[in-house]
Design a protein around this motif. Structure first.
Motif, mmCIF file in Angstrom:
data_model
loop_
_atom_site.group_PDB
_atom_site.id
_atom_site.type_symbol
_atom_site.label_atom_id
_atom_site.label_comp_id
_atom_site.label_asym_id
_atom_site.label_seq_id
_atom_site.Cartn_x
_atom_site.Cartn_y
_atom_site.Cartn_z
ATOM 1 N N ARG A 1 -7.102 3.715 -5.518
ATOM 2 C CA ARG A 1 -7.295 4.491 -4.282
ATOM 3 C C ARG A 1 -8.545 3.973 -3.579
ATOM 4 O O ARG A 1 -9.634 3.930 -4.178
ATOM 5 C CB ARG A 1 -7.441 5.974 -4.605
ATOM 6 C CG ARG A 1 -7.497 6.870 -3.370
ATOM 7 C CD ARG A 1 -7.853 8.287 -3.773
ATOM 8 N NE ARG A 1 -6.778 8.937 -4.496
ATOM 9 C CZ ARG A 1 -6.025 9.924 -3.993
ATOM 10 N NH1 ARG A 1 -6.239 10.344 -2.759
ATOM 11 N NH2 ARG A 1 -5.091 10.490 -4.725
ATOM 12 N N PHE B 1 -2.708 -0.346 -9.085
ATOM 13 C CA PHE B 1 -2.985 0.269 -7.789
ATOM 14 C C PHE B 1 -4.245 1.128 -7.895
ATOM 15 O O PHE B 1 -4.453 1.824 -8.888
ATOM 16 C CB PHE B 1 -1.808 1.146 -7.348
ATOM 17 C CG PHE B 1 -0.631 0.369 -6.823
ATOM 18 C CD1 PHE B 1 -0.353 0.321 -5.467
ATOM 19 C CD2 PHE B 1 0.189 -0.337 -7.693
ATOM 20 C CE1 PHE B 1 0.725 -0.398 -4.988
ATOM 21 C CE2 PHE B 1 1.266 -1.064 -7.225
ATOM 22 C CZ PHE B 1 1.545 -1.097 -5.870
ATOM 23 N N LEU C 1 -3.596 4.166 -1.115
ATOM 24 C CA LEU C 1 -3.662 3.330 -2.314
ATOM 25 C C LEU C 1 -3.328 1.905 -1.909
ATOM 26 O O LEU C 1 -2.545 1.679 -0.980
ATOM 27 C CB LEU C 1 -2.648 3.789 -3.374
ATOM 28 C CG LEU C 1 -2.618 5.253 -3.797
ATOM 29 C CD1 LEU C 1 -1.433 5.484 -4.735
ATOM 30 C CD2 LEU C 1 -3.909 5.633 -4.477
ATOM 31 N N TYR D 1 -15.119 5.606 -2.170
ATOM 32 C CA TYR D 1 -14.338 4.919 -3.199
ATOM 33 C C TYR D 1 -14.876 3.506 -3.434
ATOM 34 O O TYR D 1 -14.129 2.550 -3.546
ATOM 35 C CB TYR D 1 -12.862 4.888 -2.795
ATOM 36 C CG TYR D 1 -12.258 6.266 -2.681
ATOM 37 C CD1 TYR D 1 -11.733 6.914 -3.792
ATOM 38 C CD2 TYR D 1 -12.254 6.936 -1.458
ATOM 39 C CE1 TYR D 1 -11.198 8.195 -3.689
ATOM 40 C CE2 TYR D 1 -11.719 8.219 -1.349
ATOM 41 C CZ TYR D 1 -11.196 8.838 -2.466
ATOM 42 O OH TYR D 1 -10.677 10.108 -2.362
ATOM 43 N N LYS E 1 -0.764 3.594 -11.188
ATOM 44 C CA LYS E 1 -2.013 3.087 -11.771
ATOM 45 C C LYS E 1 -1.773 2.022 -12.841
ATOM 46 O O LYS E 1 -2.499 1.017 -12.886
ATOM 47 C CB LYS E 1 -2.815 4.249 -12.350
ATOM 48 C CG LYS E 1 -4.196 3.837 -12.849
ATOM 49 C CD LYS E 1 -4.989 5.049 -13.303
ATOM 50 C CE LYS E 1 -6.383 4.651 -13.790
ATOM 51 N NZ LYS E 1 -7.167 5.837 -14.240
ATOM 52 N N SER F 1 0.844 -1.196 0.000
ATOM 53 C CA SER F 1 0.000 0.000 0.000
ATOM 54 C C SER F 1 0.874 1.238 0.000
ATOM 55 O O SER F 1 2.081 1.189 0.279
ATOM 56 C CB SER F 1 -0.919 0.015 1.222
ATOM 57 O OG SER F 1 -0.143 0.084 2.424
ATOM 58 N N GLU G 1 1.792 9.751 -6.971
ATOM 59 C CA GLU G 1 2.094 8.321 -6.914
ATOM 60 C C GLU G 1 0.957 7.486 -7.502
ATOM 61 O O GLU G 1 1.197 6.443 -8.104
ATOM 62 C CB GLU G 1 2.366 7.890 -5.465
ATOM 63 C CG GLU G 1 3.589 8.533 -4.851
ATOM 64 C CD GLU G 1 4.835 8.301 -5.685
ATOM 65 O OE1 GLU G 1 4.986 7.209 -6.252
ATOM 66 O OE2 GLU G 1 5.664 9.222 -5.774
ATOM 67 N N GLU G 2 -0.283 7.968 -7.355
ATOM 68 C CA GLU G 2 -1.414 7.253 -7.954
ATOM 69 C C GLU G 2 -1.281 7.215 -9.466
ATOM 70 O O GLU G 2 -1.503 6.174 -10.100
ATOM 71 C CB GLU G 2 -2.715 7.926 -7.553
ATOM 72 C CG GLU G 2 -3.959 7.239 -8.120
ATOM 73 C CD GLU G 2 -5.246 7.945 -7.727
ATOM 74 O OE1 GLU G 2 -6.323 7.332 -7.865
ATOM 75 O OE2 GLU G 2 -5.167 9.108 -7.282
ATOM 76 N N SER G 3 -0.890 8.336 -10.063
ATOM 77 C CA SER G 3 -0.695 8.380 -11.506
ATOM 78 C C SER G 3 0.444 7.463 -11.936
ATOM 79 O O SER G 3 0.368 6.791 -12.960
ATOM 80 C CB SER G 3 -0.408 9.819 -11.939
ATOM 81 O OG SER G 3 -0.138 9.895 -13.311
ATOM 82 N N LEU H 1 0.249 11.948 -2.903
ATOM 83 C CA LEU H 1 -0.442 10.697 -3.202
ATOM 84 C C LEU H 1 -1.002 10.715 -4.622
ATOM 85 O O LEU H 1 -1.012 9.680 -5.298
ATOM 86 C CB LEU H 1 -1.564 10.465 -2.192
ATOM 87 C CG LEU H 1 -2.174 9.053 -2.205
ATOM 88 C CD1 LEU H 1 -1.144 8.024 -1.750
ATOM 89 C CD2 LEU H 1 -3.410 8.982 -1.310
#
Length: 267
Positions: free
Chosen positions: A216, A214, A222, A255, A210, A179, A205-207, A202
């Motif tokens: 959210r 991963f 994540l 989410y 992904k 995570s 890092e999500e971009s 965050l």
């Protein structure tokens, strides 16, 4: 590379040669079919075709701008300028080449720039436009669909990322990450046997993560979908993701789409 070269230039060059052959055959049909009568048309078509083939990259590179330039107006201006340059260069080199070639066969060649230039320039502009359209059609035909390009890019992507932990950079495989949690101006990467705190957001890092699966599940967290083994939904709509390490990570009902993505991956 041979196939790409043929797609880029070979077919167009073949059409140029074919057009020259048709012009010579037409001259033979309407005049004497001996060398004395065909010498002029043959030499004209050969010299013209040689110069055209040499100038094909000029048109090809200008057409390629349609795919590489964001502003199509700029790309069209570049193509128009390339077509004008093609016409001027074709006339200049063709005339310069014909004088010595005709001399080799004991003939003279005459070209009046005042009388013939305007006509030849118009003809060359038309041929340049047709060549540009041919290159554009060939590029559209041979271009891979976007989905195929995406799949190929995913296949060749190296399954690793770099984390900057203080003064050192650490290489990790995305599959090892359990995570990622937001911690103010930092994000914390949780791995089975260690944690890394790096400066970042965050969202950033999500971009980056992904493409590796991963999602959210909370405003601050994540999770690696491939490491989720169970989803427990609570009465208030929130949920908990159980990871393959036994860790329980809370998710927010905001989410819920992440739950569908996790279950869809499991199916």
């Amino acid at each position: 590379m041979g196939g790409k070269w043929l797609a880029g230039y070979g077919w167009v060059a073949l059409l140029v040669v074919a057009a020259g052959c048709v012009n010579v055959l037409s001259a033979a049909q309407h005049g004497p079919a001996d060398w004395a009568g065909l010498r002029g048309p043959v030499l004209d078509e050969v010299t013209s075709a040689l110069v055209i083939i040499c100038l094909l990259p000029l048109i090809k590179h200008s057409v390629d701008r349609l795919a590489t330039t964001g502003d199509r107006r700029i790309a069209l201006i570049v193509i128009a300028l390339a077509m004008a340059a093609y016409a001027l260069l074709h006339i200049a080199f063709m005339v310069a080449l014909r004088f010595p070639v005709y001399g080799l066969f004991g003939s003279g060649y005459d070209f009046s720039w005042r009388d013939h230039f305007a006509t030849e320039f118009r003809k060359d502009l038309i041929s340049a436009f047709m060549i540009a359209v041919l290159f554009w059609l060939i590029d559209r035909k041979t271009a891979a669909p976007a989905s195929v390009v995406t799949e190929v890019a995913a296949d060749v992507r190296r399954p690793e990322i770099w984390l900057r932990d203080g003064a050192k950079s650490i290489r990790v495989e995305p599959m090892q990450i359990i995570s990622v949690t937001s911690a103010g101006n930092y994000v914390e990467f949780a791995l089975p046997d260690t944690r890394h705190l790096i400066r970042g957001t965050l969202a950033g890092e999500e971009s980056r993560l992904k493409p590796f699966g991963f999602v959210r599940i909370h405003r601050t967290r994540l999770v690696n979908v491939s490491r989720v083994v169970a989803i427990e939904t609570r009465s208030n709509g929130d949920f908990v993701a159980k990871m393959d390490t036994g860790e329980m990570i809370a998710g927010s009902r905001r989410y819920r789409d992440a739950v569908a993505a996790i279950k869809g991956t499991a199916n």
